[in-house]
Design an enzyme around this catalytic site. Sequence first.
Site, PDB file in Angstrom:
ATOM      1  N   GLY A  76     -10.026  -9.224  -2.737  1.00  0.00           N
ATOM      2  CA  GLY A  76      -9.765  -9.913  -2.219  1.00  0.00           C
ATOM      3  C   GLY A  76      -8.779 -11.505  -2.709  1.00  0.00           C
ATOM      4  O   GLY A  76      -8.282 -11.118  -2.822  1.00  0.00           O
ATOM      5  N   LYS A 108     -19.237 -18.224  -1.143  1.00  0.00           N
ATOM      6  CA  LYS A 108     -20.804 -18.240  -0.872  1.00  0.00           C
ATOM      7  C   LYS A 108     -21.909 -17.158  -1.898  1.00  0.00           C
ATOM      8  O   LYS A 108     -21.237 -15.852  -2.570  1.00  0.00           O
ATOM      9  CB  LYS A 108     -21.751 -17.301   0.461  1.00  0.00           C
ATOM     10  CG  LYS A 108     -21.051 -18.024   1.668  1.00  0.00           C
ATOM     11  CD  LYS A 108     -21.036 -17.089   2.792  1.00  0.00           C
ATOM     12  CE  LYS A 108     -21.082 -18.650   4.401  1.00  0.00           C
ATOM     13  NZ  LYS A 108     -20.935 -17.913   4.958  1.00  0.00           N
ATOM     14  N   ARG A 160       1.119  -1.101   0.389  1.00  0.00           N
ATOM     15  CA  ARG A 160       0.042  -0.270  -0.302  1.00  0.00           C
ATOM     16  C   ARG A 160       0.821   1.449   0.108  1.00  0.00           C
ATOM     17  O   ARG A 160       0.190   1.791  -0.746  1.00  0.00           O
ATOM     18  CB  ARG A 160      -0.792   0.016   1.018  1.00  0.00           C
ATOM     19  CG  ARG A 160      -1.735  -1.092   1.163  1.00  0.00           C
ATOM     20  CD  ARG A 160      -3.078  -1.270   2.228  1.00  0.00           C
ATOM     21  NE  ARG A 160      -4.620  -2.053   1.765  1.00  0.00           N
ATOM     22  CZ  ARG A 160      -5.029  -2.450   3.001  1.00  0.00           C
ATOM     23  NH1 ARG A 160      -4.792  -1.985   3.819  1.00  0.00           N
ATOM     24  NH2 ARG A 160      -6.054  -2.966   2.378  1.00  0.00           N
ATOM     25  N   GLY A 162     -13.486  -3.829  -0.819  1.00  0.00           N
ATOM     26  CA  GLY A 162     -14.734  -3.303  -0.700  1.00  0.00           C
ATOM     27  C   GLY A 162     -15.208  -2.241  -1.229  1.00  0.00           C
ATOM     28  O   GLY A 162     -16.565  -2.087  -2.220  1.00  0.00           O
TER      29      GLY A 162
HETATM   30  P1  AMP Z   1     -14.873 -15.291  -0.701  1.00  0.00           P
HETATM   31  O1  AMP Z   1     -14.264 -14.237   0.330  1.00  0.00           O
HETATM   32  O2  AMP Z   1     -16.122 -15.258  -0.680  1.00  0.00           O
HETATM   33  O3  AMP Z   1     -14.612 -14.893  -2.474  1.00  0.00           O
HETATM   34  O4  AMP Z   1     -14.824 -16.674  -0.781  1.00  0.00           O
HETATM   35  C1  AMP Z   1     -13.519 -17.023  -1.111  1.00  0.00           C
HETATM   36  C2  AMP Z   1     -12.777 -18.389  -0.691  1.00  0.00           C
HETATM   37  O5  AMP Z   1     -13.779 -19.140  -0.891  1.00  0.00           O
HETATM   38  C3  AMP Z   1     -11.755 -19.103  -0.509  1.00  0.00           C
HETATM   39  O6  AMP Z   1     -10.884 -19.246   1.335  1.00  0.00           O
HETATM   40  C4  AMP Z   1     -12.014 -20.374  -1.283  1.00  0.00           C
HETATM   41  O7  AMP Z   1     -11.212 -21.429  -0.531  1.00  0.00           O
HETATM   42  C5  AMP Z   1     -13.221 -20.641  -1.217  1.00  0.00           C
HETATM   43  N1  AMP Z   1     -13.945 -21.558  -1.904  1.00  0.00           N
HETATM   44  C6  AMP Z   1     -13.904 -21.516  -3.161  1.00  0.00           C
HETATM   45  N2  AMP Z   1     -14.352 -22.957  -3.753  1.00  0.00           N
HETATM   46  C7  AMP Z   1     -14.937 -23.673  -2.591  1.00  0.00           C
HETATM   47  C8  AMP Z   1     -15.467 -24.518  -2.228  1.00  0.00           C
HETATM   48  N3  AMP Z   1     -16.136 -25.361  -3.252  1.00  0.00           N
HETATM   49  N4  AMP Z   1     -15.951 -24.474  -1.083  1.00  0.00           N
HETATM   50  C9  AMP Z   1     -15.806 -24.264  -0.183  1.00  0.00           C
HETATM   51  N5  AMP Z   1     -14.800 -23.322  -0.214  1.00  0.00           N
HETATM   52  C10 AMP Z   1     -14.843 -22.655  -1.782  1.00  0.00           C
END
Ligand code: AMP
Length: 415
Positions: free
Chosen positions: A374, A218, A35, A397
């Site tokens: 992220g 999610k 940063r 964000g």
């Molecule tokens: P997010 O913060 O929602 O962008 O999620 C990122 C995280 O999603 C990472 O740490 C990945 O390990 C996880 N991720 C991706 N695919 C899967 C999966 N099939 N099952 C569980 N976690 C997952």
Amino acid sequence: MKNIEQVIFEGKRVIVRVDFNVPLDENFNITDDTRIRAAMPTINKVINDGGRLILMSHLGRPKKNPDEKYSLKHIINHLSKVVGKEVAFADDCMKASDKVAAMQNGDVLLLENLRFYAEEEGKVRGIEKGEEGYDEAKKALKESQKEFTKTLASYADYYINDAFGTAHRAHASTALIADYFDADHKMYGFLMGKEVEAVNKVMKDIKRPFTAIMGGSKVSTKIDIIENLLTKVDNLILCGGMTYTFKKALGGNIGKSICENDKLDLALSILDKAKEKGVNLVLAVDAVVADDFNNNANTMIVDPMDIPEAYEGMDIGPKTRVLFGDVIKNSKTILWNGPCGVFEFDNFSNGSRAIAEAIVEATKNGAFSLIGGGDSVACVNKFNMADQVSYVSTGGGALLEAIEGKELPGIAAIK
Ligand code: AMP
């Protein structure tokens, strides 16, 4: 608004909002100075012009004033090394006028953590919303926030915002302060300018076909983004953990895969909306599944509509790598947020790597590619591909809110 390149800052006092919210270890050593380095083009421009540079930032989430753990004094030595000259420090951002008055051309002064004062964020401390006294405290804080902002503005002739990471916050230093400078005396820094330009390329001046790849764990955390993207993209690849919520909603057996059971209707409505809008929504056609959530688990490649009871989806399979790769390689604009598998485990990072490779190839062929938010940034860094895509955003964000279609206060204030 002015463009930073049009201004010569010689002899002028220039206050720059930077994002020096850097990670520190237990001995207060900076563990990643990305940063700070990201702000260097703006810092160098002001110094080399002979301006008097006042830097302001937040660090962490302090709740009192002062709060030793979150003091920006910890970064002074490192900052001085990166800048190449001694950086002075004002240990109270509200009592810096003498230090500012003593500055010579080319000098650099860093103000103490702005968030030592509740006025920076405008968030009442010590009383929760709804509790007795909150409304009065909020009112009083609004008033004192004006004084706080005015004091910061009084230090300088020019205001530059180079903190894209906090552009989605309407804080004193990121937005309110801009009111104290006319259009010729406020502007984006180089970093902020690049971020704004990158967002425009995926939100406004879109070259088609436009493909967005949304992954991560999610669907619920990405719903606003997905809804907005459905009005913009030609192809929407949905992958990662959210795949299984879709597959279950479509009647599949997903074994132990992560799934948001309360979002099955939402998943179906996203599929309907995509159809309505003529968006090509692409889901995985095969999956690498594992009998345990670890790198060395036993694996199989199966149809994600038919995952055995004891297994869970961890990554996309080889057919999906080709399917996604083809869509990506035929695109002229690409946005990637969120990995398509548990990329932190090497054995389940092949899908995310294939996506990164396809993006690199498309970029070589003239596509604009933006990676942000992220974990997809962590992905391209893990695969050493960050310098082979068009732009890697520094603002998690803030970028996500921009893609949701929101106007960011930090950007609007300068405009
Ligand atoms: P997010 O913060 O929602 O962008 O999620 C990122 C995280 O999603 C990472 O740490 C990945 O390990 C996880 N991720 C991706 N695919 C899967 C999966 N099939 N099952 C569980 N976690 C997952």
